[in-house]
Design an enzyme around this catalytic site. Structure first.
Site, PDB file in Angstrom:
ATOM      1  N   HIS A  35      35.430  45.296  38.145  1.00 38.29           N
ATOM      2  CA  HIS A  35      34.456  44.573  39.172  1.00 38.29           C
ATOM      3  C   HIS A  35      35.485  44.330  39.823  1.00 38.29           C
ATOM      4  O   HIS A  35      36.581  43.687  39.636  1.00 38.29           O
ATOM      5  CB  HIS A  35      33.368  43.843  38.210  1.00 38.29           C
ATOM      6  CG  HIS A  35      32.850  44.252  37.153  1.00 38.29           C
ATOM      7  ND1 HIS A  35      32.063  44.546  37.970  1.00 38.29           N
ATOM      8  CD2 HIS A  35      32.838  44.478  35.766  1.00 38.29           C
ATOM      9  CE1 HIS A  35      31.233  45.405  36.637  1.00 38.29           C
ATOM     10  NE2 HIS A  35      31.666  44.491  35.703  1.00 38.29           N
ATOM     11  N   ASP A  89      25.332  52.090  25.232  1.00 41.41           N
ATOM     12  CA  ASP A  89      25.442  53.849  24.439  1.00 41.41           C
ATOM     13  C   ASP A  89      26.191  54.419  24.471  1.00 41.41           C
ATOM     14  O   ASP A  89      27.641  55.519  23.918  1.00 41.41           O
ATOM     15  CB  ASP A  89      23.912  53.651  23.997  1.00 41.41           C
ATOM     16  CG  ASP A  89      23.085  52.567  23.807  1.00 41.41           C
ATOM     17  OD1 ASP A  89      23.587  52.046  22.986  1.00 41.41           O
ATOM     18  OD2 ASP A  89      22.175  53.342  23.648  1.00 41.41           O
ATOM     19  N   ARG A 119      25.068  37.798  37.739  1.00 41.91           N
ATOM     20  CA  ARG A 119      25.517  38.634  37.179  1.00 41.91           C
ATOM     21  C   ARG A 119      27.317  38.278  36.425  1.00 41.91           C
ATOM     22  O   ARG A 119      28.166  39.150  36.071  1.00 41.91           O
ATOM     23  CB  ARG A 119      26.913  38.346  38.624  1.00 41.91           C
ATOM     24  CG  ARG A 119      25.871  38.794  40.147  1.00 41.91           C
ATOM     25  CD  ARG A 119      26.886  39.598  41.159  1.00 41.91           C
ATOM     26  NE  ARG A 119      26.013  39.705  42.175  1.00 41.91           N
ATOM     27  CZ  ARG A 119      25.708  40.847  42.719  1.00 41.91           C
ATOM     28  NH1 ARG A 119      26.094  41.720  41.705  1.00 41.91           N
ATOM     29  NH2 ARG A 119      25.968  41.069  43.625  1.00 41.91           N
ATOM     30  N   SER A 162      34.998  42.122  42.602  1.00 42.03           N
ATOM     31  CA  SER A 162      34.911  40.429  42.606  1.00 42.03           C
ATOM     32  C   SER A 162      34.442  40.163  41.479  1.00 42.03           C
ATOM     33  O   SER A 162      34.601  40.706  40.083  1.00 42.03           O
ATOM     34  CB  SER A 162      33.292  40.207  43.628  1.00 42.03           C
ATOM     35  OG  SER A 162      32.527  40.768  42.576  1.00 42.03           O
ATOM     36  N   ASN A 164      33.126  51.125  36.728  1.00 43.20           N
ATOM     37  CA  ASN A 164      32.877  50.236  37.318  1.00 43.20           C
ATOM     38  C   ASN A 164      31.344  50.147  37.914  1.00 43.20           C
ATOM     39  O   ASN A 164      31.295  51.465  38.259  1.00 43.20           O
ATOM     40  CB  ASN A 164      33.521  49.751  39.157  1.00 43.20           C
ATOM     41  CG  ASN A 164      33.028  48.421  39.648  1.00 43.20           C
ATOM     42  OD1 ASN A 164      31.758  48.444  38.912  1.00 43.20           O
ATOM     43  ND2 ASN A 164      33.327  48.500  41.099  1.00 43.20           N
ATOM     44  N   HIS A 209      24.662  45.288  34.352  1.00 45.43           N
ATOM     45  CA  HIS A 209      24.055  43.312  33.748  1.00 45.43           C
ATOM     46  C   HIS A 209      22.416  44.219  33.364  1.00 45.43           C
ATOM     47  O   HIS A 209      21.948  43.412  32.559  1.00 45.43           O
ATOM     48  CB  HIS A 209      23.749  43.047  34.851  1.00 45.43           C
ATOM     49  CG  HIS A 209      24.949  42.788  35.974  1.00 45.43           C
ATOM     50  ND1 HIS A 209      26.084  41.455  35.234  1.00 45.43           N
ATOM     51  CD2 HIS A 209      25.474  42.681  36.858  1.00 45.43           C
ATOM     52  CE1 HIS A 209      26.705  41.633  36.385  1.00 45.43           C
ATOM     53  NE2 HIS A 209      26.310  42.768  37.521  1.00 45.43           N
ATOM     54  N   TYR A 259      34.353  43.366  49.388  1.00 43.76           N
ATOM     55  CA  TYR A 259      34.966  44.313  48.362  1.00 43.76           C
ATOM     56  C   TYR A 259      36.237  44.675  49.851  1.00 43.76           C
ATOM     57  O   TYR A 259      36.732  45.685  48.967  1.00 43.76           O
ATOM     58  CB  TYR A 259      33.307  45.180  48.397  1.00 43.76           C
ATOM     59  CG  TYR A 259      32.605  44.624  47.535  1.00 43.76           C
ATOM     60  CD1 TYR A 259      32.341  44.437  45.946  1.00 43.76           C
ATOM     61  CD2 TYR A 259      30.982  43.918  48.127  1.00 43.76           C
ATOM     62  CE1 TYR A 259      31.911  43.819  45.500  1.00 43.76           C
ATOM     63  CE2 TYR A 259      30.310  44.006  47.246  1.00 43.76           C
ATOM     64  CZ  TYR A 259      30.295  43.559  46.416  1.00 43.76           C
ATOM     65  OH  TYR A 259      29.203  43.570  45.564  1.00 43.76           O
TER      66      TYR A 259
END
Length: 143
Positions: free
Chosen positions: A96, A83, A107, A98, A70, A76, A22
């Site tokens: 994201h 919604d 992922r 990564s 993010n 997931h 990150y």
């Protein structure tokens, strides 16, 4: 132009968490970079580890040209957040840091992607800039 950036679970630890994945900048440091790069854009920022709080913030976003989202691990698992994204009147770009497809198999499944205007992954924190560019472009295109 107003853009809302929403970060989910564990992203308050950017800069100190798994820096090999990150990076070493905190999000507050990176947000300063974005604000300097786009002085005509008003950025609001929200981060929470609580799924319902994220969904409420996304669903209540009014007056924004777009949202950069993010959701972290909620990507997931959260139908609630999906919604909320579907209710948005403005484009939502899923980001994201990564490359999800280069990591664990679980992922690779996003409950958000199908309801977002776009998906950006694997460019580090620069993915937020790319999302901002996409929102600016969407808002300047003839309708």
């Amino acid at each position: 132009m107003k853009i809302l950036i929403v970060n989910g679970v564990n992203l308050q630890q950017l800069g100190s968490r798994e820096v090999n994945i990150y990076g070493s900048l905190s999000f507050e440091e990176y947000l300063s970079v974005l604000r300097s790069r786009y002085p005509s854009v008003h950025f609001d920022f929200y981060q929470s580890d609580v799924e319902g709080e994220l969904a409420n913030r996304v669903a209540s976003a009014v007056g924004y040209g777009g949202i950069v989202l993010n959701a972290g691990a909620f990507t997931h698992s959260s139908m609630v957040l999906a919604d909320a994204v579907r209710m948005c009147a403005c484009p939502v770009i899923e980001v994201h840091i990564s490359n999800l497809f280069g990591r664990e198999n679980y992922r690779r499944n996003s409950l958000l992607s199908s309801c977002c205007a776009g998906f950006i992954a694997g460019f580090g924190l620069d993915g937020y800039r790319l999302a901002v560019e996409a929102i600016l472009e969407k808002n300047s295109a003839p309708r």
